[in-house]
Design an enzyme around this catalytic site. Structure first.
Site, PDB file in Angstrom:
ATOM      1  N   LYS A   1     -13.104  -1.638   5.687  1.00  0.00           N
ATOM      2  CA  LYS A   1     -12.463  -2.637   6.543  1.00  0.00           C
ATOM      3  C   LYS A   1     -13.057  -2.616   7.951  1.00  0.00           C
ATOM      4  O   LYS A   1     -13.460  -3.645   8.459  1.00  0.00           O
ATOM      5  CB  LYS A   1     -10.951  -2.413   6.607  1.00  0.00           C
ATOM      6  CG  LYS A   1     -10.178  -2.963   5.420  1.00  0.00           C
ATOM      7  CD  LYS A   1     -10.118  -2.059   4.232  1.00  0.00           C
ATOM      8  CE  LYS A   1      -9.442  -2.667   3.038  1.00  0.00           C
ATOM      9  NZ  LYS A   1      -8.525  -1.771   2.356  1.00  0.00           N
TER      10      LYS A   1
ATOM     11  N   ASP B   1      -1.928   6.331   6.402  1.00  0.00           N
ATOM     12  CA  ASP B   1      -3.003   5.581   5.763  1.00  0.00           C
ATOM     13  C   ASP B   1      -3.425   4.536   6.797  1.00  0.00           C
ATOM     14  O   ASP B   1      -2.730   3.550   7.012  1.00  0.00           O
ATOM     15  CB  ASP B   1      -2.489   4.926   4.482  1.00  0.00           C
ATOM     16  CG  ASP B   1      -3.516   3.988   3.832  1.00  0.00           C
ATOM     17  OD1 ASP B   1      -4.603   3.789   4.414  1.00  0.00           O
ATOM     18  OD2 ASP B   1      -3.208   3.458   2.747  1.00  0.00           O
TER      19      ASP B   1
ATOM     20  N   TRP C   1       0.820  -1.216   0.000  1.00  0.00           N
ATOM     21  CA  TRP C   1       0.000   0.000   0.000  1.00  0.00           C
ATOM     22  C   TRP C   1       0.846   1.255   0.000  1.00  0.00           C
ATOM     23  O   TRP C   1       0.573   2.204  -0.750  1.00  0.00           O
ATOM     24  CB  TRP C   1      -1.007  -0.024   1.150  1.00  0.00           C
ATOM     25  CG  TRP C   1      -2.110  -0.990   0.867  1.00  0.00           C
ATOM     26  CD1 TRP C   1      -2.363  -2.160   1.515  1.00  0.00           C
ATOM     27  CD2 TRP C   1      -3.091  -0.911  -0.188  1.00  0.00           C
ATOM     28  NE1 TRP C   1      -3.437  -2.802   0.937  1.00  0.00           N
ATOM     29  CE2 TRP C   1      -3.895  -2.064  -0.111  1.00  0.00           C
ATOM     30  CE3 TRP C   1      -3.354   0.019  -1.193  1.00  0.00           C
ATOM     31  CZ2 TRP C   1      -4.964  -2.307  -0.992  1.00  0.00           C
ATOM     32  CZ3 TRP C   1      -4.411  -0.222  -2.070  1.00  0.00           C
ATOM     33  CH2 TRP C   1      -5.188  -1.370  -1.964  1.00  0.00           C
TER      34      TRP C   1
END
Ligand code: PLP
Length: 369
Positions: free
Chosen positions: A200, A176, A102
């Site tokens: 999530k 993040d 990511w």
């Protein structure tokens, strides 16, 4: 209703059953309004009340200081990979700490808008360790430092956010936190901006949470789309354009559920953290004891949320997944870039779900020997 299967998806992921039940009960007529939340004007009294309660509850849950703005945006975590440099970089430089897929993606996208320095990388370890902040090569010209605080694919979590000031940097830290927001408290004194997709831990896909310190607003590049300019979004209470009203509503129900969770004397996110520590320990301890399963991540940075693991005999992968599914243990297949298995055990996964997985791991191991 019968027990639903345990869903280990990395995202979109399990949502607490109580939240789904409440949304179902309110689907056709929200609080006597005669409308579904999906059918309401975002500027009407009803939706404004949902929105305000949602923001208030989130601020309480995450203990967000008053000088931080809460934005509900669209575009997901991947959208933010562009939106952050468009707003913060001023076309100059930003530092990236690359700890997995990511953050690697974030650095690549930022290169379209600014110079993206590689301040540190753990790629040589196969993304199984975290680079010590003392070794980061921070650029004095960087407008921000990007860190992914939980790498969803590699299963690496930052358990203590770095103190950039202590490392000699005045740049704000951007995290993040897509895959572990609301699973543990956030030390806002170390964070300038945090972003995360909702799918999530917060609710359904479609809404992106941004928490940003006020002084970082108002510096967007001229090419930044107005709908993605943090100052424009903030000045309009996240309603410059139509916000993802349904996703915000479900996130709001999830926040009410979170506030009601307790562990001993703890409530909310503190209670979730305790529960999440216990869930992760149960699974890691079993994997570490068994010669049949392996997790390669260094114990000091193992994620409490995403636990990738491999069978010692990978030719058994398909049989493992089929057996899991038959037991009501869903979506355990690992990310295609890593292979093997991955158990994502977000807030909505109860300890009983992790215990059911451990029981299955044990049983599957026995049938193989
Ligand atoms: C899932 C995820 C993203 C991507 O989110 P999208 O909503 O698909 O854009 C970004 N970062 C992390 C850490 C994630 O887990």
């Amino acid at each position: 209703m019968a027990q639903r299967p345990f869903n280990f998806s990395a995202g979109p992921a399990a949502i607490p059953e109580e939240v789904l039940q409440k949304a179902a009960a309110e689907m056709l007529d929200w609080h006597g309004s005669g409308m579904s939340v999906m059918e309401m004007s975002h500027r009407g009294r009803e939706f404004i009340s949902i929105y305000e309660q949602t923001e208030t509850d989130l601020r309480e849950l995450l203990a967000i200081p008053p000088d931080y703005r809460v934005l509900f945006m669209q575009g997901g975590g991947i959208g933010e990979n562009a939106i952050v440099p468009l707003n913060l970089s001023r076309g100059e430089a930003a530092d990236f700490v690359v700890t997995g897929s990511w953050s690697q993606k974030s650095a690549k996208e930022a290169r379209k808008y600014c110079t993206a320095n590689l301040a540190a990388s753990n790629e040589a370890s196969g993304f199984t360790t975290l680079p010590d902040p003392a070794t980061w090569k921070l650029d004095s010209r960087a407008r921000y430092v990007h860190l992914c605080s939980n790498e969803t694919i590699h299963g690496v979590e930052v358990h203590q956010l770095p103190d950039l000031k202590g490392l000699g940097s005045d740049a704000p830290l951007v995290i993040d936190f897509s895959s572990h927001v609301a699973t543990r408290p956030v030390d806002w004194s170390r964070v300038g901006l945090a972003f995360g997709g909702a799918q999530k831990n917060l609710g359904p896909a479609g809404v992106t949470l941004v928490v940003v310190r006020e002084d970082l607003l108002g510096h967007a590049l001229p090419i930044c789309p107005s709908a993605f300019d943090y100052k424009v979004v903030s000045d309009n209470g996240s309603m410059y354009n139509t916000p993802p009203t349904w996703a915000i509503y479900i996130a709001g129900l999830t926040f009410q559920w979170l506030k009601a969770q307790t562990e001993g004397s703890l409530t909310g996110v503190a209670a979730m953290e305790l529960r999440n520590i216990a869930k992760a320990k149960l699974l890691y301890d079993f994997i570490d004891r068994s010669p049949f399963y392996v997790n390669k991540v260094s114990p000091d940075c193992r994620s409490r949320m995403n636990i990738p693991f491999f069978l010692a005999d990978e030719s058994r992968n398909d049989a493992f997944l089929a057996g899991a599914k038959a037991r009501g243990l869903l979506q355990l297949k690992g990310h295609k870039s890593v292979g093997g298995m991955r158990a994502s055990i977000y807030n909505a996964m109860p300890l009983a779900g992790v215990q059911a997985l451990v029981d299955y791991l044990q049983e599957f191991e026995k049938t193989q020997s």
